[in-house]
Design a protein around this motif. Structure first.
Motif: not given
Length: 313
Positions: A12-16, A100-109, A308-313
């Motif tokens: 879930d943390n994967r971000t464009i 990015g600023a509003f995302k939960d730092p733990n879940t990435g949601k 991004l598919h296999d790389a975490p943020l």
């Protein structure tokens, strides 16, 4: 892998990255301009037609193509494409930064409230930096009637901008900034939230999951998301146009500001007048969003699959 409680959050943390969102918006805006420029040309010709030469949208388009050539339907493509490209680049990039600023730092949601605030912030930035001065010039040019260049007050976009600055000051290019901010902020808050919602609801697509929507799927989501804004922002759009069209050259201004304009229009013309032009906006905005997202989602999807598919943020 299956027992990991941390594997799921990493997905879930994967971000464009914001720069990729900006690139996707730029390419999407260019494509939208190329596809929809004939509609803008026809709209302008109809607005400037004082003799009834054109009987409607179709008649206007066919007449222009027959008498001036098909290429005439793409007149003014350069400023139109420049406007859309700059607008979408800033909109998509800044929205990604805000998210990015509003995302939960733990879940990435990100919550729906965070999406709304991110979209509103992106709309405010584009309204102040790009949309307002471009639209002031466009509206001043479009409200001119007549086909003889020597009789027109403004000879073109650059001459129009220079004249406004000379006679009204630099701030004249930001006439109607307040309703433009409210219109674009509200519009992008609704659009980004709705687009994400339709992607999840219709196609089970989540950002960063590596799934790439087909262009027709992106077009459906984009079209549906694009219908929300015009209904929500109708009064702001009407007031914006009224404020931008007036100039201080003749003395006292009829509308003193956004709130005064809303009250005056309501008192003199009724509540429905605050949604004037809703149908043309619905003919323009949802198809534009469909085209833009069809391109942007492909660019973003390509990045997701490759980087991004296999790389975490």
């Amino acid at each position: 892998m299956s027992s990991s409680g941390e594997r799921k959050p990493s997905r879930d943390n994967r971000t464009i990255p914001p720069y990729m969102k900006a690139v996707s918006g730029s390419l999407g805006g260019t494509m939208e301009a190329c596809c929809l420029q004939p509609i803008d040309v026809i709209k302008t010709r109809l607005q400037l037609d004082k003799t009834g030469a054109y009987k409607g949208i179709v008649h206007c388009g066919t007449t222009v193509a027959r008498t001036e050539g098909v290429r005439a339907l793409w007149k003014g493509l350069t400023p139109f494409a420049t406007h859309l490209t700059l607008k979408y680049t800033l909109r998509m990039g800044s929205n990604a930064l805000f998210q990015g600023a509003f995302k939960d730092p733990n879940t990435g949601k990100i919550s729906n409230q965070g999406r709304l605030m991110s979209g509103f912030g992106a709309g405010v930035l584009e309204a102040l930096a790009i949309v307002t001065p471009f639209e002031v010039v466009k509206i001043r040019l479009q409200q001119q009637k007549g086909l003889s260049p020597e009789l027109l007050r403004y000879k073109g976009p650059i001459h129009c901008a220079r004249t406004i600055i000379r006679e009204e000051g630099v701030l004249g290019l930001w006439a109607g900034a307040a309703p433009t901010v409210m219109r674009n902020g509200t519009n992008q808050a609704a659009m980004f939230t709705a687009k994400n919602g339709f992607d999840v609801l219709l196609w089970k697509k989540h950002e960063g999951d590596g799934k790439v929507l087909q262009p027709w799927q992106s077009m459906i989501s984009g079209f549906l998301a694009g219908t929300a804004g015009p209904f929500c922002t109708g009064p702001f759009d009407v007031v914006k146009t009224r404020l931008m069209a007036q100039n201080s050259r003749g003395g006292q201004l009829k509308y003193k500001g956004m709130v005064h304009a809303i009250r005056t229009i309501y008192a003199e013309e009724g509540l429905r007048a605050l949604w004037k032009g809703l149908l043309p906006r619905l003919m323009r905005i949802p198809p534009g969003q469909a085209i833009m997202w069809a391109v942007a989602d492909q660019v973003i999807g390509l990045y997701e699959r490759r980087s991004l598919h296999d790389a975490p943020l």
